[in-house]
Scaffold this active site. Sequence first.
Site, PDB file in Angstrom:
ATOM      1  N   GLY A  33       0.792  -1.226   0.000  1.00 13.34           N
ATOM      2  CA  GLY A  33       0.000   0.000   0.000  1.00 13.34           C
ATOM      3  C   GLY A  33       0.820   1.269   0.000  1.00 13.34           C
ATOM      4  O   GLY A  33       0.268   2.366  -0.144  1.00 13.34           O
ATOM      5  N   CYS A 243     -26.819  -9.718 -18.208  1.00 15.11           N
ATOM      6  CA  CYS A 243     -26.142  -9.360 -19.459  1.00 15.11           C
ATOM      7  C   CYS A 243     -27.023  -9.709 -20.639  1.00 15.11           C
ATOM      8  O   CYS A 243     -27.520 -10.842 -20.761  1.00 15.11           O
ATOM      9  CB  CYS A 243     -24.820 -10.116 -19.557  1.00 15.11           C
ATOM     10  SG  CYS A 243     -24.007  -9.910 -21.148  1.00 15.11           S
ATOM     11  N   CYS A 246     -24.944 -12.687 -22.680  1.00 11.04           N
ATOM     12  CA  CYS A 246     -24.720 -14.041 -22.188  1.00 11.04           C
ATOM     13  C   CYS A 246     -25.663 -14.419 -21.059  1.00 11.04           C
ATOM     14  O   CYS A 246     -25.658 -15.549 -20.575  1.00 11.04           O
ATOM     15  CB  CYS A 246     -23.272 -14.193 -21.706  1.00 11.04           C
ATOM     16  SG  CYS A 246     -22.937 -13.296 -20.167  1.00 11.04           S
ATOM     17  N   CYS A 266     -21.981  -7.458 -20.089  1.00 11.47           N
ATOM     18  CA  CYS A 266     -20.777  -7.708 -19.288  1.00 11.47           C
ATOM     19  C   CYS A 266     -19.670  -6.761 -19.662  1.00 11.47           C
ATOM     20  O   CYS A 266     -19.375  -6.562 -20.833  1.00 11.47           O
ATOM     21  CB  CYS A 266     -20.255  -9.125 -19.541  1.00 11.47           C
ATOM     22  SG  CYS A 266     -21.198 -10.399 -18.757  1.00 11.47           S
ATOM     23  N   CYS A 272     -17.454 -12.886 -20.887  1.00 13.60           N
ATOM     24  CA  CYS A 272     -18.794 -12.902 -21.486  1.00 13.60           C
ATOM     25  C   CYS A 272     -18.833 -13.888 -22.655  1.00 13.60           C
ATOM     26  O   CYS A 272     -19.779 -14.666 -22.814  1.00 13.60           O
ATOM     27  CB  CYS A 272     -19.153 -11.493 -21.954  1.00 13.60           C
ATOM     28  SG  CYS A 272     -20.859 -11.319 -22.503  1.00 13.60           S
TER      29      CYS A 272
END
Lengths: 288, 270, 242
Positions: A33, A243, A246, A266, A272
């Site tokens: 970080g 979606c 799909c 997607c 997808c």
Amino acid sequence: MPEMIKGYNFAFIDEYAKREIRRKILKAVSIPGYQVPFGSRELPIARGWGTGGLQITLSLIGKEDILKVIDQGCDDSVNAVNIKRFIKATTGISITADTLKATIIQTRHRIPEEEMGDKQILVFQVPYPEPLRLVEPQEAQTRRMHAEMDYAKIWVFLYENIVKWKEITIGARYPVFVNGRYIMDPSPIPRYDVPRLNYARTLYLFGAGREKRIYAVPPFTEVKPLEFKDHRFRIEDFTAKSCALCGSKDTFLDEIIEGDRRIFACSDTSFCKKRRENPNIPKSSVKK
Amino acid sequence: MRDWILKVENLTKIYGDGCPNCLKSETNKCSFCRATIAVNSVSLTLYGGEILGIMGESGSGKSTLVRNLYFDIPPTLGEAYLNKERRNIFELNSQEKRKLRNFNMGMVYQSPYLGLNFEITAGGNVAEKLLMANWRSYSNIRRRLIDLFEKTELPLNRMDDFSATLSGGMQQRIQIAKALANNPEILFLDEPTSGLDLSVQARLLDLIKKIQQELKISIILVSHDLGVIRLLAGRVLVMREGRIIESGLTDQILEDPQHPYTQLLVNSML
Amino acid sequence: MQDIILEIRGLSKKFNLHLLGDKVITAFQNASFVLKRGEFLGISGKSGSGKSSLIKCIYRTYLPTEGEIVYYPKNRIPIDLAKCLDEEIIDLRHRKIGYVSQFFHAIPRVSCLKIVTQTLIQQGVDKDRAKRRAKNMLLRLLIPERLFDAYPSTFSGGERQRVNIAQALVKKAELLLLDEPTASLDKTSRVIVLGEILKLKKKGISTIGIFHDDEELKRFADRILVLEEGKIKEIYENDKDH
């Protein structure tokens, strides 16, 4: 796609640059970080187009690597395609769109839907590495705040959000607390992807070329979004949506406006595509 | 007898290069090196539950003194000891100093611009201190804010207004609420009522007195106004050109001042 | 031999007025005397003879120029009030020494009940008991209940003085210093105040008191100290009727 261009070092940047960047990556991994400053090199791609992520990828890539590059989840966007062309021209390595086959994945603003394993590296392109810039314009001050773990200002910002809007209004670039020590900007990934950072098996590397910073989240690191005990972090809500291509109900969806139609699809195009061929394919096929 | 909370020894603040002659200077400007000796070898003790007044005119060094103690301005020389801390607090690292500042001390500045963030709400200013102390429950924070607002007689319906929209007297009270948020042992008040209307000033001073009696907090009160000192402080230090020139009980300083300068000040009361 | 609560040795008070060209004014000099425990020592003398200054020195409102004021608190180590720390004086004023000044500086915007209650709280008494005792004392000094929440700054001189006396008497201090406590009171109030002082005396409290009225002085004092032009002229035993 062109084959390797002659007259350039493997992966374009010189070996000394790679050495510095690798050292900085090591330092970043040692201090999860923490933003490590590095000497960001000149590239034939303009600043603001992924030079940070690119330098990390170029420093790590080897002849045997398989590369995937996505932009907002899509393999075929202009930015992703150009980067892939450039890397292939200077290394000759193989390119793929399959998340599970790639060894290095460079991404702009999304984490691929499929769970990645411990032999893969995800490289994020970061526009603004400093999460505290929201509340403090001076670099000297933000550095001091990180050094002294004085994060009061950003907490006040979150408090004020709740006072005004009854919840925290930050969307992308949601600040997270890494390894109990540093507040980090996860790059403009959607909230949806933030939980993926926590205790992942994959190494996550973040590069900001214009701002000249590298940071990292090593595998199995605690990454928690900033939240109040009684105002918890929420991800985007896609209930009752799926979606259009799909039929998936469990992926991050982009909203597409076609004429006067609004459809959802997607964001992760390669997944997808897999789902279109086999709607039952799970996101996680990594052996535990 | 009560224990001491804060002990200060030979606190000195020199602006400029300084030279070996600075401390002997009679005024706050060194005639040898032109440095300004804002605070010159000040020693004091603050006892638990008392209000110690620091009285002086402009340039006497009184504000610099408390800002040294609050870690705003690093001193040049000297030591200070907080009851619990065995070491000189000026030698602590910045993390430890911040911890003392957050948990053991509170400060109210003369100008609200120094003590408040005008880009956030009144409640936000006070909440900042709680958030620094790792409060992570929004409702607990709100409850504590209500408690502090009530204690400082701030209207609850202004809690979510931006600090800039509140009156001067209210802004000072936000500073007080903020200073008290983490139940500190010491409160520094640097001319808290300067520039306020008379009735507003009276209300604020009465509030300070009330808070001190209820919470038994120890206060260092800096003021150029002898009336304010008389109302609140049990003991007074008189400062001039960076030095303490006289100290004593408030009634004694006012009725039997010894130093010529103190006599001048007391005589100048309206 | 009665034990001593206060021993004054060679006490002098001079004022150096720097603003008047360092003019020195002597309030009194070389005062030496003792106060026995439980005794009432009256101080008499003409106006300007130094009586108030002497009391103020003991209370430390004035800083003594020379000499010692040794205070022997019960079961504690003796302490020189002239030289001890300010903080120690504050502590003694809260718990052990009571003072009625000649002129009451009314603290603005504090009710008389609050003033009296606060002196008890500073002594360590808990809030409810302090309030009750304060109310009692105010009533005994003829301050009616309807004035409890009023500010003494709005009272008459006599009422103000009675509040002043209340805050000193309610404390049940070990040592009581009185500077003309009855000066601005009418006859009825005076009788009551004197009665309260007598009650305290019977409880064994030691007192030094300046009284405006020689007759009153003679009623209470065990001994009388006479000041003349800043010097002690004599101290004599007082023959009382009761």
